[in-house]
Design a protein around this motif. Sequence first.
Motif, PDB file in Angstrom:
ATOM      1  N   THR A 177      62.534-177.448  18.397  1.00 40.41           N
ATOM      2  CA  THR A 177      62.271-176.235  17.889  1.00 40.41           C
ATOM      3  C   THR A 177      62.785-176.004  16.705  1.00 40.41           C
ATOM      4  OG1 THR A 177      64.422-175.692  19.133  1.00 40.41           O
ATOM      5  CG2 THR A 177      62.552-175.338  20.343  1.00 40.41           C
ATOM      6  N   CYS A 178      64.088-176.708  16.409  1.00 40.28           N
ATOM      7  CA  CYS A 178      64.772-176.860  14.948  1.00 40.28           C
ATOM      8  C   CYS A 178      63.698-177.434  14.043  1.00 40.28           C
ATOM      9  CB  CYS A 178      66.037-177.542  14.981  1.00 40.28           C
ATOM     10  SG  CYS A 178      66.686-178.028  13.420  1.00 40.28           S
ATOM     11  N   HIS A 179      63.212-178.560  14.453  1.00 40.75           N
ATOM     12  CA  HIS A 179      62.187-179.482  13.638  1.00 40.75           C
ATOM     13  C   HIS A 179      61.131-178.664  13.029  1.00 40.75           C
ATOM     14  CE1 HIS A 179      63.919-183.418  14.953  1.00 40.75           C
ATOM     15  NE2 HIS A 179      64.991-182.952  14.275  1.00 40.75           N
ATOM     16  N   ILE A 180      60.372-177.964  13.930  1.00 42.38           N
ATOM     17  CA  ILE A 180      59.098-177.318  13.708  1.00 42.38           C
ATOM     18  C   ILE A 180      59.253-176.248  12.878  1.00 42.38           C
ATOM     19  CG2 ILE A 180      57.677-178.640  15.575  1.00 42.38           C
ATOM     20  CD1 ILE A 180      57.951-175.853  17.004  1.00 42.38           C
ATOM     21  N   TYR A 181      60.383-175.603  13.202  1.00 42.48           N
ATOM     22  CA  TYR A 181      60.565-174.355  12.211  1.00 42.48           C
ATOM     23  C   TYR A 181      61.201-174.831  10.902  1.00 42.48           C
ATOM     24  CZ  TYR A 181      62.703-169.422  11.093  1.00 42.48           C
ATOM     25  OH  TYR A 181      62.830-168.436  10.699  1.00 42.48           O
ATOM     26  N   ASP A 182      61.795-175.932  10.771  1.00 39.65           N
ATOM     27  CA  ASP A 182      62.122-176.344   9.354  1.00 39.65           C
ATOM     28  C   ASP A 182      60.878-176.770   8.820  1.00 39.65           C
ATOM     29  OD1 ASP A 182      64.710-175.444  10.210  1.00 39.65           O
ATOM     30  OD2 ASP A 182      65.509-177.525   9.806  1.00 39.65           O
ATOM     31  N   ALA A 183      60.001-177.248   9.510  1.00 37.58           N
ATOM     32  CA  ALA A 183      58.720-178.021   8.803  1.00 37.58           C
ATOM     33  C   ALA A 183      57.719-176.888   8.522  1.00 37.58           C
ATOM     34  CB  ALA A 183      58.152-178.901   9.941  1.00 37.58           C
ATOM     35  N   GLY A 184      57.730-175.722   8.897  1.00 33.93           N
ATOM     36  CA  GLY A 184      56.857-174.558   8.481  1.00 33.93           C
ATOM     37  C   GLY A 184      55.973-173.950   9.439  1.00 33.93           C
ATOM     38  N   TYR A 185      56.701-174.120  10.939  1.00 33.43           N
ATOM     39  CA  TYR A 185      55.668-173.786  12.018  1.00 33.43           C
ATOM     40  C   TYR A 185      56.682-172.426  12.551  1.00 33.43           C
ATOM     41  CZ  TYR A 185      52.733-177.566  11.995  1.00 33.43           C
ATOM     42  OH  TYR A 185      51.836-178.592  11.623  1.00 33.43           O
ATOM     43  N   ASP A 186      56.114-171.192  12.284  1.00 35.06           N
ATOM     44  CA  ASP A 186      57.013-170.118  12.543  1.00 35.06           C
ATOM     45  C   ASP A 186      57.006-169.505  14.035  1.00 35.06           C
ATOM     46  OD1 ASP A 186      58.399-167.638  12.166  1.00 35.06           O
ATOM     47  OD2 ASP A 186      57.155-166.712  10.754  1.00 35.06           O
ATOM     48  N   ILE A 187      57.802-170.280  14.826  1.00 38.22           N
ATOM     49  CA  ILE A 187      57.774-169.995  16.127  1.00 38.22           C
ATOM     50  C   ILE A 187      58.663-168.877  16.629  1.00 38.22           C
ATOM     51  CG2 ILE A 187      57.549-172.447  16.970  1.00 38.22           C
ATOM     52  CD1 ILE A 187      60.688-172.707  17.394  1.00 38.22           C
ATOM     53  N   ILE A 229      72.811-172.733  20.251  1.00 42.08           N
ATOM     54  CA  ILE A 229      71.698-171.741  20.384  1.00 42.08           C
ATOM     55  C   ILE A 229      71.935-170.318  20.169  1.00 42.08           C
ATOM     56  CG2 ILE A 229      70.501-170.806  22.606  1.00 42.08           C
ATOM     57  CD1 ILE A 229      69.626-173.661  21.629  1.00 42.08           C
ATOM     58  N   GLY A 230      71.190-169.671  19.465  1.00 48.27           N
ATOM     59  CA  GLY A 230      71.431-168.215  19.175  1.00 48.27           C
ATOM     60  C   GLY A 230      72.462-168.231  17.968  1.00 48.27           C
ATOM     61  N   ASN A 231      72.749-169.332  17.225  1.00 50.95           N
ATOM     62  CA  ASN A 231      73.872-169.204  15.892  1.00 50.95           C
ATOM     63  C   ASN A 231      73.088-169.719  14.927  1.00 50.95           C
ATOM     64  OD1 ASN A 231      75.969-168.020  17.525  1.00 50.95           O
ATOM     65  ND2 ASN A 231      76.200-170.050  18.367  1.00 50.95           N
ATOM     66  N   GLY A 232      71.915-169.806  14.957  1.00 49.26           N
ATOM     67  CA  GLY A 232      70.869-170.390  13.672  1.00 49.26           C
ATOM     68  C   GLY A 232      69.993-169.326  13.108  1.00 49.26           C
ATOM     69  N   SER A 233      68.880-169.897  12.413  1.00 48.68           N
ATOM     70  CA  SER A 233      68.071-169.047  11.859  1.00 48.68           C
ATOM     71  C   SER A 233      66.991-168.797  13.045  1.00 48.68           C
ATOM     72  CB  SER A 233      67.447-170.011  10.726  1.00 48.68           C
ATOM     73  OG  SER A 233      66.973-171.125  11.080  1.00 48.68           O
ATOM     74  N   LEU A 234      66.848-169.544  14.153  1.00 50.70           N
ATOM     75  CA  LEU A 234      65.965-169.062  15.121  1.00 50.70           C
ATOM     76  C   LEU A 234      66.340-167.945  15.925  1.00 50.70           C
ATOM     77  CD1 LEU A 234      65.155-172.117  14.518  1.00 50.70           C
ATOM     78  CD2 LEU A 234      64.073-172.378  16.582  1.00 50.70           C
ATOM     79  N   GLY A 235      67.713-168.020  16.473  1.00 49.87           N
ATOM     80  CA  GLY A 235      68.084-166.732  16.840  1.00 49.87           C
ATOM     81  C   GLY A 235      67.727-166.720  18.754  1.00 49.87           C
ATOM     82  N   LEU A 236      68.594-166.114  19.286  1.00 47.35           N
ATOM     83  CA  LEU A 236      68.566-166.222  20.487  1.00 47.35           C
ATOM     84  C   LEU A 236      67.131-165.613  21.267  1.00 47.35           C
ATOM     85  CD1 LEU A 236      70.421-166.844  23.036  1.00 47.35           C
ATOM     86  CD2 LEU A 236      71.163-164.502  23.130  1.00 47.35           C
ATOM     87  N   ASP A 237      66.514-164.616  20.614  1.00 47.24           N
ATOM     88  CA  ASP A 237      65.534-164.138  21.123  1.00 47.24           C
ATOM     89  C   ASP A 237      64.358-164.916  21.128  1.00 47.24           C
ATOM     90  OD1 ASP A 237      64.079-161.522  22.235  1.00 47.24           O
ATOM     91  OD2 ASP A 237      62.772-161.812  20.361  1.00 47.24           O
ATOM     92  N   THR A 238      64.322-165.814  20.439  1.00 46.38           N
ATOM     93  CA  THR A 238      63.326-166.862  20.069  1.00 46.38           C
ATOM     94  C   THR A 238      63.292-167.676  21.235  1.00 46.38           C
ATOM     95  OG1 THR A 238      62.967-166.782  17.626  1.00 46.38           O
ATOM     96  CG2 THR A 238      62.479-168.850  18.626  1.00 46.38           C
ATOM     97  N   PHE A 239      64.578-168.185  21.614  1.00 45.89           N
ATOM     98  CA  PHE A 239      64.828-169.067  22.754  1.00 45.89           C
ATOM     99  C   PHE A 239      64.356-168.553  24.234  1.00 45.89           C
ATOM    100  CE2 PHE A 239      67.493-170.799  19.279  1.00 45.89           C
ATOM    101  CZ  PHE A 239      66.960-172.127  19.128  1.00 45.89           C
ATOM    102  N   LYS A 240      64.679-167.192  24.038  1.00 45.29           N
ATOM    103  CA  LYS A 240      64.095-166.471  25.289  1.00 45.29           C
ATOM    104  C   LYS A 240      62.562-166.647  25.507  1.00 45.29           C
ATOM    105  CE  LYS A 240      64.263-161.894  27.657  1.00 45.29           C
ATOM    106  NZ  LYS A 240      65.106-160.687  27.927  1.00 45.29           N
ATOM    107  N   LYS A 241      61.889-166.418  24.463  1.00 43.64           N
ATOM    108  CA  LYS A 241      60.773-166.371  24.363  1.00 43.64           C
ATOM    109  C   LYS A 241      59.891-167.811  24.700  1.00 43.64           C
ATOM    110  CE  LYS A 241      59.911-162.653  20.856  1.00 43.64           C
ATOM    111  NZ  LYS A 241      59.647-162.480  19.473  1.00 43.64           N
TER     112      LYS A 241
END
Length: 279
Positions: A177-187, A229-241
Amino acid sequence: MLNIGCHLSVSNGYEAMGKDALSIGANTFQFFTRNPRGGSAKAIVKKDVEALLAIAEANNFAPILAHAPYTMNLCAADENIRKFALEMMADDFSRMDYLPGSLYNFHPGSHVKQGVEVGIDYITEALNKVLYPELKTTVLLETMAGKGSEIGRTFEELRMIIDRVELNNKLGVCMDTCHIYDAGYDIVNDLDGVLNEFDRIVGLDRLHAIHINDSKNPFNSHKDRHETIGNGSLGLDTFKKVINHPKLRHLPFYLETPNELPGYADEIALLRGLYEETV
């Protein structure tokens, strides 16, 4: 049930990893086959592995994921490095026979200014040499953040590798999840769109595992620094999804966040609390 674990150290043995997993509420785990910076692996002790298999069976573990060393570069410019990587992977596969039905994840490699095409040629040449029909392990290409000359930053690059491997029924993908977001896939804002794109290019049937990590970096940064988890640029709501998504919820999730066992226990409890048993 949410199938989730974290990264554990093999230094104390296989049975110890199984016990550590149970102690933090996990029902699977990931481990390095050897020192993450490379080198020789510890000898397999059959009784130790059998003890782990008994723990896994008794506690309904999801597949265990072995991770290749970071230094294993199948597409290095130096022929000796490529040869060493191939020998390391072959040795890992023989060791994985003790854990039938498990997963083996590796970073595709860095082409080191040779170009993506040359890099992919080297990777597929190596896989065609080392994969064999009787292999009991599913080998996973990891999605990468795209720093430097990493291969695997796009779904298309993964597809190119898969298409050129003769025994590609042995291949799958581990999505980080970290890698693909950093790679430009907006999860974060378009998880459905990203999964649809992955399905169109690679195929969701190839997706066998998720590295579940937050990111210290912003979207499309092409860097690779994991956050809790929840303390970076993806955020907790993303992980729930992510953990509840109908196309992902059945998969095993592996934490690689900057944590020790107590922190992993907290994250596993957090994610289990966000998991919806019936959707």
